[in-house]
Each structure stands twice: as structure tokens, then as C-alpha cells.
Design a protein around this motif. Structure first.
Motif, PDB file in Angstrom:
ATOM      1  N   ILE A  31      47.814  39.322  31.462  1.00  0.00           N
ATOM      2  CA  ILE A  31      47.385  39.138  32.856  1.00  0.00           C
ATOM      3  C   ILE A  31      48.228  38.067  33.542  1.00  0.00           C
ATOM      4  CG2 ILE A  31      45.543  38.033  34.200  1.00  0.00           C
ATOM      5  CD1 ILE A  31      43.572  39.798  32.980  1.00  0.00           C
ATOM      6  N   VAL A  32      48.538  37.002  32.808  1.00  0.00           N
ATOM      7  CA  VAL A  32      49.276  35.881  33.394  1.00  0.00           C
ATOM      8  C   VAL A  32      50.768  36.168  33.495  1.00  0.00           C
ATOM      9  CG1 VAL A  32      49.925  33.463  33.040  1.00  0.00           C
ATOM     10  CG2 VAL A  32      47.553  34.170  32.736  1.00  0.00           C
ATOM     11  N   PHE A  33      51.360  36.716  32.438  1.00  0.00           N
ATOM     12  CA  PHE A  33      52.814  36.819  32.380  1.00  0.00           C
ATOM     13  C   PHE A  33      53.375  38.223  32.603  1.00  0.00           C
ATOM     14  CE2 PHE A  33      51.788  32.978  29.956  1.00  0.00           C
ATOM     15  CZ  PHE A  33      52.546  32.061  30.667  1.00  0.00           C
ATOM     16  N   ASP A  36      51.702  43.599  35.586  1.00  0.00           N
ATOM     17  CA  ASP A  36      52.005  44.971  35.992  1.00  0.00           C
ATOM     18  C   ASP A  36      51.842  45.986  34.867  1.00  0.00           C
ATOM     19  OD1 ASP A  36      52.583  43.954  38.492  1.00  0.00           O
ATOM     20  OD2 ASP A  36      54.744  43.824  38.098  1.00  0.00           O
ATOM     21  N   VAL A  37      51.754  45.559  33.618  1.00  0.00           N
ATOM     22  CA  VAL A  37      51.650  46.506  32.508  1.00  0.00           C
ATOM     23  C   VAL A  37      50.201  46.910  32.211  1.00  0.00           C
ATOM     24  CG1 VAL A  37      53.764  45.625  31.446  1.00  0.00           C
ATOM     25  CG2 VAL A  37      51.546  44.797  30.643  1.00  0.00           C
ATOM     26  N   SER A  48      38.807  46.026  37.816  1.00  0.00           N
ATOM     27  CA  SER A  48      38.748  45.581  39.210  1.00  0.00           C
ATOM     28  C   SER A  48      38.703  44.056  39.293  1.00  0.00           C
ATOM     29  CB  SER A  48      37.514  46.161  39.909  1.00  0.00           C
ATOM     30  OG  SER A  48      37.596  47.557  39.945  1.00  0.00           O
ATOM     31  N   LEU A  49      37.898  43.446  38.428  1.00  0.00           N
ATOM     32  CA  LEU A  49      37.813  41.987  38.401  1.00  0.00           C
ATOM     33  C   LEU A  49      39.170  41.382  38.029  1.00  0.00           C
ATOM     34  CD1 LEU A  49      36.297  39.249  38.363  1.00  0.00           C
ATOM     35  CD2 LEU A  49      35.782  39.721  35.956  1.00  0.00           C
ATOM     36  N   CYS A  50      39.786  41.928  36.999  1.00  0.00           N
ATOM     37  CA  CYS A  50      41.086  41.397  36.555  1.00  0.00           C
ATOM     38  C   CYS A  50      42.145  41.573  37.633  1.00  0.00           C
ATOM     39  CB  CYS A  50      41.521  42.082  35.261  1.00  0.00           C
ATOM     40  SG  CYS A  50      40.477  41.662  33.858  1.00  0.00           S
ATOM     41  N   SER A  51      42.143  42.709  38.285  1.00  0.00           N
ATOM     42  CA  SER A  51      43.098  42.958  39.361  1.00  0.00           C
ATOM     43  C   SER A  51      42.906  41.945  40.493  1.00  0.00           C
ATOM     44  CB  SER A  51      42.919  44.382  39.891  1.00  0.00           C
ATOM     45  OG  SER A  51      43.771  44.629  40.967  1.00  0.00           O
ATOM     46  N   HIS A  52      41.649  41.697  40.837  1.00  0.00           N
ATOM     47  CA  HIS A  52      41.334  40.710  41.871  1.00  0.00           C
ATOM     48  C   HIS A  52      41.847  39.324  41.466  1.00  0.00           C
ATOM     49  CE1 HIS A  52      39.014  38.630  44.984  1.00  0.00           C
ATOM     50  NE2 HIS A  52      38.684  37.771  44.023  1.00  0.00           N
ATOM     51  N   VAL A  54      44.243  38.563  39.367  1.00  0.00           N
ATOM     52  CA  VAL A  54      45.714  38.557  39.363  1.00  0.00           C
ATOM     53  C   VAL A  54      46.250  38.453  40.781  1.00  0.00           C
ATOM     54  CG1 VAL A  54      47.734  40.015  38.941  1.00  0.00           C
ATOM     55  CG2 VAL A  54      46.017  39.728  37.157  1.00  0.00           C
ATOM     56  N   TYR A  55      45.653  39.215  41.695  1.00  0.00           N
ATOM     57  CA  TYR A  55      46.159  39.279  43.064  1.00  0.00           C
ATOM     58  C   TYR A  55      45.843  38.019  43.875  1.00  0.00           C
ATOM     59  CZ  TYR A  55      47.378  41.242  47.594  1.00  0.00           C
ATOM     60  OH  TYR A  55      47.965  41.462  48.808  1.00  0.00           O
ATOM     61  N   TYR A  56      44.608  37.529  43.738  1.00  0.00           N
ATOM     62  CA  TYR A  56      44.167  36.415  44.579  1.00  0.00           C
ATOM     63  C   TYR A  56      44.177  35.044  43.903  1.00  0.00           C
ATOM     64  CZ  TYR A  56      42.600  39.974  47.849  1.00  0.00           C
ATOM     65  OH  TYR A  56      42.562  41.024  48.722  1.00  0.00           O
ATOM     66  N   HIS A  57      44.229  35.028  42.587  1.00  0.00           N
ATOM     67  CA  HIS A  57      44.106  33.753  41.875  1.00  0.00           C
ATOM     68  C   HIS A  57      45.123  33.618  40.737  1.00  0.00           C
ATOM     69  CE1 HIS A  57      40.395  33.067  44.077  1.00  0.00           C
ATOM     70  NE2 HIS A  57      39.990  34.278  43.709  1.00  0.00           N
ATOM     71  N   ALA A  58      46.320  34.109  40.936  1.00  0.00           N
ATOM     72  CA  ALA A  58      47.341  34.081  39.885  1.00  0.00           C
ATOM     73  C   ALA A  58      47.639  32.647  39.432  1.00  0.00           C
ATOM     74  CB  ALA A  58      48.613  34.773  40.356  1.00  0.00           C
ATOM     75  N   ASP A  59      47.707  31.725  40.377  1.00  0.00           N
ATOM     76  CA  ASP A  59      48.005  30.334  40.023  1.00  0.00           C
ATOM     77  C   ASP A  59      46.897  29.744  39.150  1.00  0.00           C
ATOM     78  OD1 ASP A  59      49.706  27.982  40.262  1.00  0.00           O
ATOM     79  OD2 ASP A  59      48.085  27.130  41.480  1.00  0.00           O
ATOM     80  N   LEU A  60      45.659  30.025  39.483  1.00  0.00           N
ATOM     81  CA  LEU A  60      44.536  29.545  38.693  1.00  0.00           C
ATOM     82  C   LEU A  60      44.553  30.158  37.286  1.00  0.00           C
ATOM     83  CD1 LEU A  60      41.941  27.846  38.659  1.00  0.00           C
ATOM     84  CD2 LEU A  60      40.727  29.868  39.487  1.00  0.00           C
ATOM     85  N   MET A  61      44.893  31.425  37.204  1.00  0.00           N
ATOM     86  CA  MET A  61      44.984  32.100  35.901  1.00  0.00           C
ATOM     87  C   MET A  61      46.083  31.464  35.055  1.00  0.00           C
ATOM     88  SD  MET A  61      42.592  34.352  35.944  1.00  0.00           S
ATOM     89  CE  MET A  61      42.999  35.505  34.668  1.00  0.00           C
ATOM     90  N   TYR A  62      47.205  31.160  35.668  1.00  0.00           N
ATOM     91  CA  TYR A  62      48.324  30.519  34.968  1.00  0.00           C
ATOM     92  C   TYR A  62      47.900  29.151  34.432  1.00  0.00           C
ATOM     93  CZ  TYR A  62      53.018  28.534  34.317  1.00  0.00           C
ATOM     94  OH  TYR A  62      54.138  27.939  33.790  1.00  0.00           O
ATOM     95  N   LYS A  63      47.245  28.371  35.276  1.00  0.00           N
ATOM     96  CA  LYS A  63      46.769  27.046  34.847  1.00  0.00           C
ATOM     97  C   LYS A  63      45.699  27.177  33.762  1.00  0.00           C
ATOM     98  CE  LYS A  63      47.836  24.822  39.230  1.00  0.00           C
ATOM     99  NZ  LYS A  63      47.309  24.387  40.512  1.00  0.00           N
TER     100      LYS A  63
END
Length: 123
Positions: A31-33, A36-37, A48-52, A54-63
Motif C-alpha cells: 500500500i505504501v510503496f 498500483d499493484v 475501498s478503505l485502502c484505496s481511500h 492511499v489516495y487521501y492519506h498517503a503521507d500518513l500511511m508512509y509515516k
């Protein structure tokens, strides 16, 4: 291994935790790196939750991913301290506790915390 001397005590975490944590952390890593796969459409509401996220909170997911890695490193270091405290001083055994705890976190660390070399039964 309960009858083993404390210096060489090691207990593997269960297959359930090995599989659960490997799949979960692997998915989190994707999901973080490599978001798209992932076929979000095939995962229903979870997708749907994961897509949301990734799309709206990618920076938070990375941290969050890096925070999880740091927590696992700290748990692994604590496992080394517990090894010392509990008389587990064989280098290979300490290394096994460190690696297992880094990979599987509290599923491993909990086993080491529960281990009480003074109360182990001799068979």
C-alpha cells in the motif's frame, strides 16, 4: 525446550502469527510503496478503505509504515535486554530472539516476556 538451560532458551512464535503478520505487513508495504499493484475492486469494503487511505492519506500511511518499523526495532532491542535479564546469553539464541522479534513483534516478545527461567519445570 522448557527443560533447556536458560542460556539457550528459544521458542518459535506460532505459525498463525507468522502468517498473519507477514501477510499484514506485506500488504501494508505494498500500500505504501506500490499501491498500483493492489486490486482494490476485488477486496470489497476493505479495498475501498485502502484505496481511500492511499489516495487521501498517503503521507500518513508512509509515516505509519516507518513507525511500525521503528516499533519492531525497539521491540527487538528490548528482546536483547530481556535475554540478558533472563540469563539467555548464548549469542546464537540471542540473535534468534532479536530477529524473530524484529519480524513478528509482540507475537515473539510476548513469549520471551512470559518465560521465567526460575519457574521452568525439569523433566
Amino acid at each position: 525446550t522448557a527443560a533447556m538451560a536458560p542460556s539457550g532458551y528459544f521458542k518459535r512464535t506460532t505459525l498463525f502469527w507468522v502468517v498473519t503478520i507477514t501477510v499484514s505487513f506485506g500488504y501494508f508495504t505494498l500500500i505504501v510503496f506500490a499501491p498500483d499493484v493492489i486490486p482494490y475492486d476485488c477486496l470489497g469494503p476493505f479495498g475501498s478503505l485502502c484505496s481511500h487511505l492511499v489516495y487521501y492519506h498517503a503521507d500518513l500511511m508512509y509515516k505509519g509504515w516507518w513507525a511500525a518499523v521503528v516499533v519492531h526495532v525497539l521491540e527487538a532491542l528490548y528482546a536483547l535486554k530481556l535475554c540478558s535479564d533472563k540469563g539467555i546469553n548464548h549469542p546464537n539464541t540471542r540473535w534468534r530472539w532479536f530477529v524473530q522479534t524484529f519480524l513478528f513483534g509482540y507475537a515473539s516478545l510476548g513469549l520471551l516476556i512470559k518465560y521465567n527461567p526460575k519457574r521452568q519445570k525439569r523433566y
